[in-house]
Motif scaffolding. Sequence first.
Motif, short mmCIF file in Angstrom:
data_model
loop_
_atom_site.label_atom_id
_atom_site.label_comp_id
_atom_site.label_asym_id
_atom_site.label_seq_id
_atom_site.Cartn_x
_atom_site.Cartn_y
_atom_site.Cartn_z
N PHE A 1 0.84 -1.19 0.00
CA PHE A 1 0.00 0.00 0.00
C PHE A 1 0.88 1.24 0.00
CE2 PHE A 1 -2.13 -3.49 2.05
CZ PHE A 1 -3.36 -3.52 1.41
N ALA A 2 0.35 2.33 -0.55
CA ALA A 2 1.11 3.57 -0.63
C ALA A 2 1.49 4.07 0.76
CB ALA A 2 0.30 4.62 -1.38
N ASP A 3 0.57 3.99 1.69
CA ASP A 3 0.83 4.36 3.08
C ASP A 3 0.59 3.15 3.95
OD1 ASP A 3 1.38 7.20 2.67
OD2 ASP A 3 -0.75 7.39 2.17
N GLU A 4 1.63 2.72 4.65
CA GLU A 4 1.51 1.54 5.50
C GLU A 4 1.79 1.93 6.95
OE1 GLU A 4 4.08 -1.46 3.87
OE2 GLU A 4 2.92 -1.64 2.03
N ALA B 1 -4.73 2.66 6.35
CA ALA B 1 -5.57 3.42 7.27
C ALA B 1 -6.88 2.68 7.55
CB ALA B 1 -5.88 4.79 6.69
N PRO B 2 -7.35 2.70 8.80
CA PRO B 2 -8.64 2.05 9.12
C PRO B 2 -9.80 2.59 8.31
CG PRO B 2 -7.43 2.62 11.13
CD PRO B 2 -6.69 3.26 9.99
N SER B 3 -9.67 3.82 7.79
CA SER B 3 -10.74 4.42 7.01
C SER B 3 -10.78 3.95 5.57
CB SER B 3 -10.60 5.95 7.03
OG SER B 3 -9.34 6.34 6.49
N SER B 4 -9.79 3.18 5.13
CA SER B 4 -9.76 2.73 3.74
C SER B 4 -10.97 1.85 3.44
CB SER B 4 -8.49 1.94 3.45
OG SER B 4 -8.57 1.32 2.17
N PRO B 5 -11.66 2.10 2.32
CA PRO B 5 -12.81 1.26 1.97
C PRO B 5 -12.43 -0.18 1.67
CG PRO B 5 -12.24 2.74 0.16
CD PRO B 5 -11.43 3.17 1.34
N LEU B 6 -11.15 -0.43 1.39
CA LEU B 6 -10.72 -1.80 1.06
C LEU B 6 -10.97 -2.76 2.22
CD1 LEU B 6 -7.34 -1.03 -0.74
CD2 LEU B 6 -9.45 -1.85 -1.81
N MET C 1 -14.47 -4.54 2.10
CA MET C 1 -14.95 -5.15 0.86
C MET C 1 -14.82 -6.67 0.95
SD MET C 1 -13.46 -2.44 -1.94
CE MET C 1 -14.89 -2.42 -3.02
N PRO C 2 -15.91 -7.40 0.78
CA PRO C 2 -15.87 -8.85 0.94
C PRO C 2 -15.06 -9.56 -0.14
CG PRO C 2 -18.00 -8.17 0.08
CD PRO C 2 -17.27 -6.92 0.45
N ASN C 3 -14.81 -8.90 -1.26
CA ASN C 3 -14.06 -9.52 -2.35
C ASN C 3 -12.59 -9.08 -2.38
OD1 ASN C 3 -14.84 -6.93 -2.98
ND2 ASN C 3 -15.42 -7.37 -5.10
N VAL C 4 -12.09 -8.59 -1.22
CA VAL C 4 -10.71 -8.14 -1.12
C VAL C 4 -9.99 -8.88 0.00
CG1 VAL C 4 -9.23 -6.17 -0.52
CG2 VAL C 4 -11.16 -5.85 -2.08
N VAL C 5 -8.75 -9.29 -0.28
CA VAL C 5 -7.89 -9.89 0.74
C VAL C 5 -6.74 -8.93 0.98
CG1 VAL C 5 -6.35 -11.79 1.32
CG2 VAL C 5 -8.50 -12.25 0.11
N ILE C 6 -6.53 -8.56 2.24
CA ILE C 6 -5.49 -7.61 2.63
C ILE C 6 -4.47 -8.33 3.51
CG2 ILE C 6 -4.99 -5.56 4.03
CD1 ILE C 6 -7.73 -4.50 3.15
N SER C 7 -3.19 -8.15 3.18
CA SER C 7 -2.14 -8.67 4.05
C SER C 7 -1.13 -7.54 4.31
CB SER C 7 -1.45 -9.90 3.44
OG SER C 7 -0.93 -9.61 2.15
N PRO C 8 -0.48 -7.54 5.48
CA PRO C 8 0.37 -6.42 5.89
C PRO C 8 1.81 -6.51 5.41
CG PRO C 8 0.11 -7.92 7.71
CD PRO C 8 -0.71 -8.48 6.60
N HIS C 9 1.98 -6.52 4.09
CA HIS C 9 3.31 -6.51 3.48
C HIS C 9 4.17 -7.66 4.02
CE1 HIS C 9 6.11 -3.53 1.24
NE2 HIS C 9 6.55 -4.76 1.07
#
Length: 321
Positions: free
Chosen positions: A259-262, A265-270, A273-281
């Motif tokens: 992500f551009a800023d790591e 942010a908790p406010s990110s819409p990502l 989203m149920p169709n998104v998988v997020i991992s912390p780098h």
Amino acid sequence: MDTRPRPTVVVLHGADRPPGLGRVEAVATVRYATADRLGGALDGADVLFVWDTRTTALERVWPATDALRWVHVASPAVGHLLFPALRDSDIALTNSTGVYDEPVAEYVLGLVLAFAKHLPTTLRDQQRRRWQHRETERVAGSRALVVGTGPIARAIGRKLGAVGVTVNAIGPTARTGDPDLGDVQPMSRLRAAVAEHDWIILAVAHNQQTAGMVDAELLRVVRPTARLINISRAGLVVTTDLVDALDSRQLAGAAFDVFADEPLAPSSPLWGMPNVVISPHLTGDVAGRREELVRRFAENLTAYLAGRPLANLVDKARAGR
């Protein structure tokens, strides 16, 4: 008796120091420095070991590099260090290519399987104690487009090919029948290529050519059943365009490790989203990799002291462009 002077190695670190540098300390004078103290530490130093791979402090203190001959980075990525003065100098630059290839490829394979087998939905249903039968997808027979042709991209191609995925790629040199990446098309064919694939995997450097490459125009031609996986650099994707595509179901799903800023942010819409998988780098951060990064540097230092060629020497004139 060896009368050569001991080289001075500066280790640029952040909150943590690299483990197991005894082998280095046995043959060199080692100075440890954080970014704010780098300038003073570099005075008279021969070698810089960049353990803090996100800092850009070297450019700021460049005038202090009066004796520097070699910079080694504990990462495959060196773009943040290719400022003009270093690029144009005769200082050798090496990286840690090879440490992350297989771990990242395994993670990408895991994401492909997770999407195809609907594992995020299964885990959400389990947390809700909800029993909802559904059909999943076959991985074998699907088509993946890997954007990039470097070592990590090749490892991804091999892993996906092993489970029956047809793999093709986008790269600087067009060719057919690559053993790991199938048919390789030039960047100018990206828009046409994404329309023909189920998985779009970004494993390419961030530069002028690739910045913002995944934008609204590109996303309009992807298959609505396709998924995007970005394990490379955040700047490759126009995030607002991607969110719109996911919201409108132009794209079935996406996975992000960068992500551009790591942290994101908790406010990110990502996040919601149920169709998104997020991992912390973390795609390449497997147990034992820190020790392996140090071992690679120590082996290169041995070669440096013996006057032998350095491993993983970066072509500064081409890298990052």
